[in-house]
Design a protein around this motif. Structure first.
Motif, PDB file in Angstrom:
ATOM      1  N   ASP A 111       0.828  -1.208   0.000  1.00 36.04           N
ATOM      2  CA  ASP A 111       0.000   0.000   0.000  1.00 36.04           C
ATOM      3  C   ASP A 111       0.863   1.259   0.000  1.00 36.04           C
ATOM      4  O   ASP A 111       0.332   2.375  -0.101  1.00 36.04           O
ATOM      5  CB  ASP A 111      -0.928   0.024   1.222  1.00 36.04           C
ATOM      6  N   SER A 112       2.168   1.078   0.126  1.00 37.00           N
ATOM      7  CA  SER A 112       3.087   2.221   0.121  1.00 37.00           C
ATOM      8  C   SER A 112       3.009   2.932  -1.220  1.00 37.00           C
ATOM      9  O   SER A 112       2.794   2.308  -2.257  1.00 37.00           O
ATOM     10  CB  SER A 112       4.522   1.746   0.374  1.00 37.00           C
ATOM     11  N   GLN A 113       3.188   4.235  -1.184  1.00 36.08           N
ATOM     12  CA  GLN A 113       3.125   5.009  -2.421  1.00 36.08           C
ATOM     13  C   GLN A 113       4.106   6.165  -2.381  1.00 36.08           C
ATOM     14  O   GLN A 113       4.507   6.620  -1.307  1.00 36.08           O
ATOM     15  CB  GLN A 113       1.704   5.536  -2.659  1.00 36.08           C
ATOM     16  N   LEU A 114       4.488   6.593  -3.574  1.00 36.81           N
ATOM     17  CA  LEU A 114       5.409   7.716  -3.710  1.00 36.81           C
ATOM     18  C   LEU A 114       4.615   8.986  -3.943  1.00 36.81           C
ATOM     19  O   LEU A 114       3.784   9.053  -4.853  1.00 36.81           O
ATOM     20  CB  LEU A 114       6.369   7.470  -4.885  1.00 36.81           C
ATOM     21  N   VAL A 115       4.851   9.981  -3.096  1.00 38.77           N
ATOM     22  CA  VAL A 115       4.208  11.287  -3.248  1.00 38.77           C
ATOM     23  C   VAL A 115       5.245  12.251  -3.817  1.00 38.77           C
ATOM     24  O   VAL A 115       6.240  12.547  -3.165  1.00 38.77           O
ATOM     25  CB  VAL A 115       3.676  11.807  -1.895  1.00 38.77           C
ATOM     26  N   GLN A 116       5.009  12.711  -5.030  1.00 38.29           N
ATOM     27  CA  GLN A 116       5.951  13.643  -5.665  1.00 38.29           C
ATOM     28  C   GLN A 116       5.611  15.065  -5.224  1.00 38.29           C
ATOM     29  O   GLN A 116       4.921  15.801  -5.906  1.00 38.29           O
ATOM     30  CB  GLN A 116       5.894  13.505  -7.186  1.00 38.29           C
ATOM     31  N   GLY A 117       6.062  15.392  -4.052  1.00 39.53           N
ATOM     32  CA  GLY A 117       5.778  16.691  -3.453  1.00 39.53           C
ATOM     33  C   GLY A 117       6.054  16.629  -1.965  1.00 39.53           C
ATOM     34  O   GLY A 117       6.948  15.916  -1.521  1.00 39.53           O
ATOM     35  N   VAL A 118       5.283  17.351  -1.195  1.00 40.65           N
ATOM     36  CA  VAL A 118       5.450  17.384   0.253  1.00 40.65           C
ATOM     37  C   VAL A 118       4.279  16.657   0.894  1.00 40.65           C
ATOM     38  O   VAL A 118       3.118  16.937   0.578  1.00 40.65           O
ATOM     39  CB  VAL A 118       5.524  18.836   0.778  1.00 40.65           C
ATOM     40  N   ALA A 119       4.569  15.703   1.783  1.00 38.02           N
ATOM     41  CA  ALA A 119       3.516  14.935   2.457  1.00 38.02           C
ATOM     42  C   ALA A 119       3.563  15.225   3.949  1.00 38.02           C
ATOM     43  O   ALA A 119       4.638  15.232   4.554  1.00 38.02           O
ATOM     44  CB  ALA A 119       3.707  13.444   2.200  1.00 38.02           C
ATOM     45  N   PHE A 120       2.405  15.478   4.532  1.00 39.67           N
ATOM     46  CA  PHE A 120       2.288  15.718   5.965  1.00 39.67           C
ATOM     47  C   PHE A 120       1.480  14.595   6.587  1.00 39.67           C
ATOM     48  O   PHE A 120       0.419  14.229   6.058  1.00 39.67           O
ATOM     49  CB  PHE A 120       1.587  17.059   6.252  1.00 39.67           C
ATOM     50  N   LYS A 121       1.978  14.047   7.672  1.00 42.11           N
ATOM     51  CA  LYS A 121       1.219  13.046   8.409  1.00 42.11           C
ATOM     52  C   LYS A 121       0.339  13.779   9.413  1.00 42.11           C
ATOM     53  O   LYS A 121       0.804  14.269  10.429  1.00 42.11           O
ATOM     54  CB  LYS A 121       2.171  12.072   9.120  1.00 42.11           C
ATOM     55  N   LYS A 122      -0.953  13.857   9.112  1.00 44.50           N
ATOM     56  CA  LYS A 122      -1.876  14.646   9.923  1.00 44.50           C
ATOM     57  C   LYS A 122      -3.045  13.780  10.385  1.00 44.50           C
ATOM     58  O   LYS A 122      -3.660  13.081   9.584  1.00 44.50           O
ATOM     59  CB  LYS A 122      -2.410  15.843   9.105  1.00 44.50           C
ATOM     60  N   THR A 123      -3.328  13.816  11.673  1.00 43.33           N
ATOM     61  CA  THR A 123      -4.465  13.094  12.228  1.00 43.33           C
ATOM     62  C   THR A 123      -5.542  14.087  12.651  1.00 43.33           C
ATOM     63  O   THR A 123      -5.255  15.043  13.372  1.00 43.33           O
ATOM     64  CB  THR A 123      -4.029  12.259  13.451  1.00 43.33           C
ATOM     65  N   PHE A 124      -6.766  13.879  12.183  1.00 44.58           N
ATOM     66  CA  PHE A 124      -7.886  14.742  12.562  1.00 44.58           C
ATOM     67  C   PHE A 124      -8.432  14.257  13.907  1.00 44.58           C
ATOM     68  O   PHE A 124      -8.932  13.151  14.014  1.00 44.58           O
ATOM     69  CB  PHE A 124      -8.991  14.680  11.502  1.00 44.58           C
ATOM     70  N   SER A 125      -8.323  15.080  14.918  1.00 44.96           N
ATOM     71  CA  SER A 125      -8.742  14.655  16.255  1.00 44.96           C
ATOM     72  C   SER A 125      -9.574  15.707  16.985  1.00 44.96           C
ATOM     73  O   SER A 125      -9.822  15.582  18.159  1.00 44.96           O
ATOM     74  CB  SER A 125      -7.505  14.319  17.103  1.00 44.96           C
ATOM     75  N   TYR A 126      -9.989  16.753  16.262  1.00 46.21           N
ATOM     76  CA  TYR A 126     -10.759  17.803  16.922  1.00 46.21           C
ATOM     77  C   TYR A 126     -12.261  17.582  16.699  1.00 46.21           C
ATOM     78  O   TYR A 126     -12.674  16.807  15.836  1.00 46.21           O
ATOM     79  CB  TYR A 126     -10.342  19.185  16.408  1.00 46.21           C
ATOM     80  N   TYR A 182      -7.806  18.311  -0.630  1.00 47.86           N
ATOM     81  CA  TYR A 182      -7.704  19.654  -1.183  1.00 47.86           C
ATOM     82  C   TYR A 182      -7.025  19.572  -2.543  1.00 47.86           C
ATOM     83  O   TYR A 182      -5.944  18.989  -2.652  1.00 47.86           O
ATOM     84  CB  TYR A 182      -6.893  20.562  -0.253  1.00 47.86           C
ATOM     85  N   LYS A 183      -7.660  20.120  -3.560  1.00 48.40           N
ATOM     86  CA  LYS A 183      -7.084  20.119  -4.897  1.00 48.40           C
ATOM     87  C   LYS A 183      -6.439  21.470  -5.181  1.00 48.40           C
ATOM     88  O   LYS A 183      -7.026  22.511  -4.894  1.00 48.40           O
ATOM     89  CB  LYS A 183      -8.148  19.809  -5.937  1.00 48.40           C
ATOM     90  N   ASP A 184      -5.230  21.416  -5.726  1.00 52.65           N
ATOM     91  CA  ASP A 184      -4.450  22.626  -6.062  1.00 52.65           C
ATOM     92  C   ASP A 184      -4.370  23.593  -4.890  1.00 52.65           C
ATOM     93  O   ASP A 184      -4.751  24.779  -4.997  1.00 52.65           O
ATOM     94  CB  ASP A 184      -5.065  23.346  -7.277  1.00 52.65           C
ATOM     95  N   PRO A 185      -3.893  23.153  -3.733  1.00 51.68           N
ATOM     96  CA  PRO A 185      -3.809  24.060  -2.582  1.00 51.68           C
ATOM     97  C   PRO A 185      -2.663  25.050  -2.733  1.00 51.68           C
ATOM     98  O   PRO A 185      -1.685  24.780  -3.435  1.00 51.68           O
ATOM     99  CB  PRO A 185      -3.547  23.096  -1.412  1.00 51.68           C
ATOM    100  N   LYS A 186      -2.793  26.185  -2.098  1.00 51.88           N
ATOM    101  CA  LYS A 186      -1.734  27.171  -2.079  1.00 51.88           C
ATOM    102  C   LYS A 186      -1.086  27.147  -0.697  1.00 51.88           C
ATOM    103  O   LYS A 186      -1.736  27.386   0.305  1.00 51.88           O
ATOM    104  CB  LYS A 186      -2.284  28.579  -2.367  1.00 51.88           C
ATOM    105  N   VAL A 187       0.187  26.834  -0.664  1.00 52.35           N
ATOM    106  CA  VAL A 187       0.927  26.745   0.593  1.00 52.35           C
ATOM    107  C   VAL A 187       1.823  27.969   0.708  1.00 52.35           C
ATOM    108  O   VAL A 187       2.650  28.233  -0.171  1.00 52.35           O
ATOM    109  CB  VAL A 187       1.760  25.459   0.651  1.00 52.35           C
ATOM    110  N   LEU A 188       1.671  28.731   1.774  1.00 54.21           N
ATOM    111  CA  LEU A 188       2.455  29.947   1.969  1.00 54.21           C
ATOM    112  C   LEU A 188       3.524  29.728   3.022  1.00 54.21           C
ATOM    113  O   LEU A 188       3.316  28.989   3.955  1.00 54.21           O
ATOM    114  CB  LEU A 188       1.538  31.105   2.395  1.00 54.21           C
TER     115      LEU A 188
END
Length: 200
Positions: free
Chosen positions: A169-184, A194-200
């Motif tokens: 199930d491993s995959q290559l992400v050609q970009g920046v990957a963040f490990k984020k857990t939704f817990s709120y 999110y498609k075509d996000p703008k990162v500042l």
């Protein structure tokens, strides 16, 4: 790798932490070693792992054999500096031989370069836990390396570990990957993609 045929080792440390591995550097790092010569072998394995990332068991066995061969000469009273000079001469001879049989990679041919990198990656994975999936991961590793510009260092490639699923199930992400857990509270209602996000 030399240790490929011996399988995985289960190690339980003094804190009852269990580790299953067949990686030489991992195993040597978990051992509680007191003998000075054995500590030297551990340092050699760690240096090999830091510089190359593979071949830790090989260098440990080679260094152990070198010490075994040098022991009779030490016991016969031969000065250690003479033995060291002999090892340095042998090193120079070995490096000369390697240069004679080396293969030059034609970087202008991307397909030839890719095939060579894939062979190197597959060979390195033969002694690892993922040996049965080496074709899958060698392609992924080569893709990741080929994505880098010639000026970018290899440490720009990161690995994010996610619990669960299969290794395939491993995959290559050609970009920046963040490990984020939704817990709120109310995270179920939030968008997960999110498609075509703008990162500042």
């Amino acid at each position: 790798g030399i240790n490929a045929e011996y399988g995985d080792k289960l190690i339980v440390d003094s804190k009852e932490k269990v580790t299953i591995s067949n990686d030489g550097a991992t195993i040597l790092g978990l051992l509680d070693i007191v003998h000075p010569a054995a500590k030297t072998l551990v340092d050699i394995a760690r240096s090999q792992d830091a510089e190359v990332g593979d071949g830790t068991t090989t260098v440990t066995l080679l260094a152990g054999e070198f010490m075994k061969q040098a022991k009779p000469y030490i016991e016969d009273g031969i000065n250690s500096q003479i033995i060291i000079r002999s090892f340095r001469k042998a090193t120079a001879f070995a490096l000369k031989k390697i240069q004679e049989i080396q293969i030059t990679v034609k970087s202008e041919d991307p397909e030839e370069l890719r095939q060579l990198l894939k062979k190197c990656a597959s060979t390195s994975m033969c002694s690892k836990l993922i040996a049965y999936n080496k074709d899958f991961f060698s392609d992924m590793v080569v893709d990741a390396v080929m994505c880098l510009d010639t000026l970018l260092p290899l440490n720009m490639i990161g690995i994010k570990k996610v619990t669960g699923g299969s290794v395939t199930d491993s995959q290559l992400v050609q970009g920046v990957a963040f490990k984020k857990t939704f817990s709120y509270a109310g995270f179920e209602m939030q968008p997960k993609t999110y498609k075509d996000p703008k990162v500042l």
